[in-house]
Design a protein around this motif. Structure first.
Motif, PDB file in Angstrom:
ATOM      1  N   MET A   1       0.851  -1.172   0.000  1.00  0.00           N
ATOM      2  CA  MET A   1       0.000   0.000   0.000  1.00  0.00           C
ATOM      3  C   MET A   1       0.896   1.235   0.000  1.00  0.00           C
ATOM      4  SD  MET A   1      -2.625   1.237   2.984  1.00  0.00           S
ATOM      5  CE  MET A   1      -4.193   0.771   2.336  1.00  0.00           C
ATOM      6  N   LYS A   2       0.720   2.053  -0.961  1.00  0.00           N
ATOM      7  CA  LYS A   2       1.489   3.281  -1.049  1.00  0.00           C
ATOM      8  C   LYS A   2       0.572   4.456  -0.751  1.00  0.00           C
ATOM      9  CE  LYS A   2       4.361   5.983  -4.085  1.00  0.00           C
ATOM     10  NZ  LYS A   2       4.717   6.354  -5.414  1.00  0.00           N
ATOM     11  N   TYR A   3       1.103   5.438  -0.090  1.00  0.00           N
ATOM     12  CA  TYR A   3       0.301   6.614   0.217  1.00  0.00           C
ATOM     13  C   TYR A   3       0.231   7.507  -1.019  1.00  0.00           C
ATOM     14  CZ  TYR A   3      -1.494  10.858   2.162  1.00  0.00           C
ATOM     15  OH  TYR A   3      -2.277  11.947   2.390  1.00  0.00           O
ATOM     16  N   ASN A   4      -0.980   7.845  -1.403  1.00  0.00           N
ATOM     17  CA  ASN A   4      -1.206   8.764  -2.521  1.00  0.00           C
ATOM     18  C   ASN A   4      -1.852  10.029  -1.987  1.00  0.00           C
ATOM     19  OD1 ASN A   4      -0.323   7.014  -4.686  1.00  0.00           O
ATOM     20  ND2 ASN A   4      -2.136   5.792  -4.244  1.00  0.00           N
ATOM     21  N   PRO A   5      -1.062  11.073  -1.848  1.00  0.00           N
ATOM     22  CA  PRO A   5      -1.607  12.296  -1.263  1.00  0.00           C
ATOM     23  C   PRO A   5      -2.664  12.941  -2.162  1.00  0.00           C
ATOM     24  CG  PRO A   5       0.584  12.700  -2.128  1.00  0.00           C
ATOM     25  CD  PRO A   5       0.329  11.228  -2.253  1.00  0.00           C
ATOM     26  N   ILE A   6      -3.601  13.605  -1.511  1.00  0.00           N
ATOM     27  CA  ILE A   6      -4.567  14.419  -2.243  1.00  0.00           C
ATOM     28  C   ILE A   6      -3.864  15.693  -2.694  1.00  0.00           C
ATOM     29  CG2 ILE A   6      -6.740  15.706  -2.050  1.00  0.00           C
ATOM     30  CD1 ILE A   6      -7.552  13.532   0.059  1.00  0.00           C
ATOM     31  N   LYS A   7      -3.058  16.239  -1.790  1.00  0.00           N
ATOM     32  CA  LYS A   7      -2.261  17.438  -2.088  1.00  0.00           C
ATOM     33  C   LYS A   7      -0.840  17.218  -1.601  1.00  0.00           C
ATOM     34  CE  LYS A   7      -6.060  20.714  -1.670  1.00  0.00           C
ATOM     35  NZ  LYS A   7      -6.527  21.952  -1.048  1.00  0.00           N
ATOM     36  N   SER A   8       0.112  17.654  -2.359  1.00  0.00           N
ATOM     37  CA  SER A   8       1.511  17.615  -1.916  1.00  0.00           C
ATOM     38  C   SER A   8       1.692  18.690  -0.842  1.00  0.00           C
ATOM     39  CB  SER A   8       2.450  17.893  -3.087  1.00  0.00           C
ATOM     40  OG  SER A   8       2.350  19.250  -3.491  1.00  0.00           O
ATOM     41  N   PRO A   9       2.783  18.615  -0.071  1.00  0.00           N
ATOM     42  CA  PRO A   9       3.005  19.667   0.932  1.00  0.00           C
ATOM     43  C   PRO A   9       2.992  21.073   0.312  1.00  0.00           C
ATOM     44  CG  PRO A   9       4.495  17.843   1.331  1.00  0.00           C
ATOM     45  CD  PRO A   9       3.797  17.558   0.024  1.00  0.00           C
ATOM     46  N   GLU A  10       3.531  21.185  -0.884  1.00  0.00           N
ATOM     47  CA  GLU A  10       3.581  22.494  -1.547  1.00  0.00           C
ATOM     48  C   GLU A  10       2.207  22.980  -2.005  1.00  0.00           C
ATOM     49  OE1 GLU A  10       7.149  20.302  -1.445  1.00  0.00           O
ATOM     50  OE2 GLU A  10       5.416  19.763  -2.647  1.00  0.00           O
ATOM     51  N   GLN A  11       1.287  22.049  -2.242  1.00  0.00           N
ATOM     52  CA  GLN A  11      -0.056  22.411  -2.702  1.00  0.00           C
ATOM     53  C   GLN A  11      -1.005  22.776  -1.564  1.00  0.00           C
ATOM     54  OE1 GLN A  11      -0.804  18.722  -4.754  1.00  0.00           O
ATOM     55  NE2 GLN A  11      -0.599  19.696  -6.775  1.00  0.00           N
ATOM     56  N   CYS A  12      -0.646  22.418  -0.341  1.00  0.00           N
ATOM     57  CA  CYS A  12      -1.516  22.728   0.797  1.00  0.00           C
ATOM     58  C   CYS A  12      -1.628  24.236   0.965  1.00  0.00           C
ATOM     59  CB  CYS A  12      -0.984  22.079   2.069  1.00  0.00           C
ATOM     60  SG  CYS A  12      -1.120  20.282   2.045  1.00  0.00           S
ATOM     61  N   GLN A  13      -2.871  24.696   1.148  1.00  0.00           N
ATOM     62  CA  GLN A  13      -3.110  26.132   1.241  1.00  0.00           C
ATOM     63  C   GLN A  13      -3.408  26.613   2.647  1.00  0.00           C
ATOM     64  OE1 GLN A  13      -6.164  26.955  -1.629  1.00  0.00           O
ATOM     65  NE2 GLN A  13      -4.853  26.411  -3.354  1.00  0.00           N
ATOM     66  N   ASN A  14      -3.596  25.658   3.583  1.00  0.00           N
ATOM     67  CA  ASN A  14      -3.912  26.057   4.954  1.00  0.00           C
ATOM     68  C   ASN A  14      -3.677  24.875   5.891  1.00  0.00           C
ATOM     69  OD1 ASN A  14      -6.303  24.371   4.797  1.00  0.00           O
ATOM     70  ND2 ASN A  14      -7.222  26.038   3.589  1.00  0.00           N
ATOM     71  N   MET A  15      -3.871  25.111   7.178  1.00  0.00           N
ATOM     72  CA  MET A  15      -3.640  24.062   8.173  1.00  0.00           C
ATOM     73  C   MET A  15      -4.635  22.912   8.021  1.00  0.00           C
ATOM     74  SD  MET A  15      -0.927  24.514   9.767  1.00  0.00           S
ATOM     75  CE  MET A  15      -1.148  23.171  10.928  1.00  0.00           C
ATOM     76  N   HIS A  16      -5.816  23.189   7.562  1.00  0.00           N
ATOM     77  CA  HIS A  16      -6.783  22.109   7.332  1.00  0.00           C
ATOM     78  C   HIS A  16      -6.231  21.122   6.303  1.00  0.00           C
ATOM     79  CE1 HIS A  16     -10.540  19.972   6.765  1.00  0.00           C
ATOM     80  NE2 HIS A  16     -10.391  20.152   5.464  1.00  0.00           N
ATOM     81  N   ASP A  17      -5.685  21.625   5.218  1.00  0.00           N
ATOM     82  CA  ASP A  17      -5.096  20.752   4.189  1.00  0.00           C
ATOM     83  C   ASP A  17      -3.952  19.920   4.771  1.00  0.00           C
ATOM     84  OD1 ASP A  17      -6.833  21.894   2.350  1.00  0.00           O
ATOM     85  OD2 ASP A  17      -5.276  23.088   1.340  1.00  0.00           O
ATOM     86  N   ILE A  18      -3.090  20.571   5.539  1.00  0.00           N
ATOM     87  CA  ILE A  18      -1.946  19.888   6.158  1.00  0.00           C
ATOM     88  C   ILE A  18      -2.443  18.786   7.094  1.00  0.00           C
ATOM     89  CG2 ILE A  18      -0.027  20.159   7.799  1.00  0.00           C
ATOM     90  CD1 ILE A  18       0.725  21.455   5.197  1.00  0.00           C
ATOM     91  N   ARG A  19      -3.371  19.128   7.980  1.00  0.00           N
ATOM     92  CA  ARG A  19      -3.878  18.157   8.958  1.00  0.00           C
ATOM     93  C   ARG A  19      -4.603  17.000   8.283  1.00  0.00           C
ATOM     94  NH1 ARG A  19      -5.534  22.993  12.865  1.00  0.00           N
ATOM     95  NH2 ARG A  19      -3.558  23.117  14.011  1.00  0.00           N
ATOM     96  N   MET A  20      -5.316  17.282   7.211  1.00  0.00           N
ATOM     97  CA  MET A  20      -6.008  16.228   6.482  1.00  0.00           C
ATOM     98  C   MET A  20      -4.986  15.225   5.908  1.00  0.00           C
ATOM     99  SD  MET A  20      -8.787  16.510   3.378  1.00  0.00           S
ATOM    100  CE  MET A  20      -7.571  17.136   2.220  1.00  0.00           C
TER     101      MET A  20
END
Length: 102
Positions: A1-20
């Motif tokens: 099982m490989k992790y497939n991010p919804i957003k890369s760290p660079e694409q995160c726009q706020n803390m909600h994205d990071i925490r998700m």
């Protein structure tokens, strides 16, 4: 099982994205640990005594390998070694229970 991010760290726009993403990563890690545990329990059928379950030499070499892997990936090897030591000691205690009931 490989992790497939919804957003890369660079694409995160706020803390909600990071925490998700962090929550999703943690869930993936826990899911993989559960799968690892199934292999640990299955291994008991190939072992003939508690020393085989404890496998001290394998335990020690496994910890050193995880420490090395961590260092190569930019993590503190000692922290990862401690984490795996705790995790695998838990798995060994559970495997012993499984072994003793077969």
């Amino acid at each position: 099982m490989k992790y497939n991010p919804i957003k890369s760290p660079e694409q995160c726009q706020n803390m909600h994205d990071i925490r998700m993403e962090i929550d999703n990563i943690d869930y993936t890690i826990i899911h993989l640990l559960s799968t690892r545990f199934e292999y640990v329990k299955s291994a008991s059928k190939f072992k003939t005594n508690t020393a085989d379950v404890e496998a001290k030499a394998r335990f020690d070499s496994m910890l050193e390998q995880r420490k090395e892997w961590a260092g190569k990936l930019g993590l503190d090897g000692e922290v990862i070694k401690d984490l795996y030591s705790n995790l695998v000691n838990y798995f060994i205690s559970e495997e012993l229970k499984h072994f003793n009931h077969k």
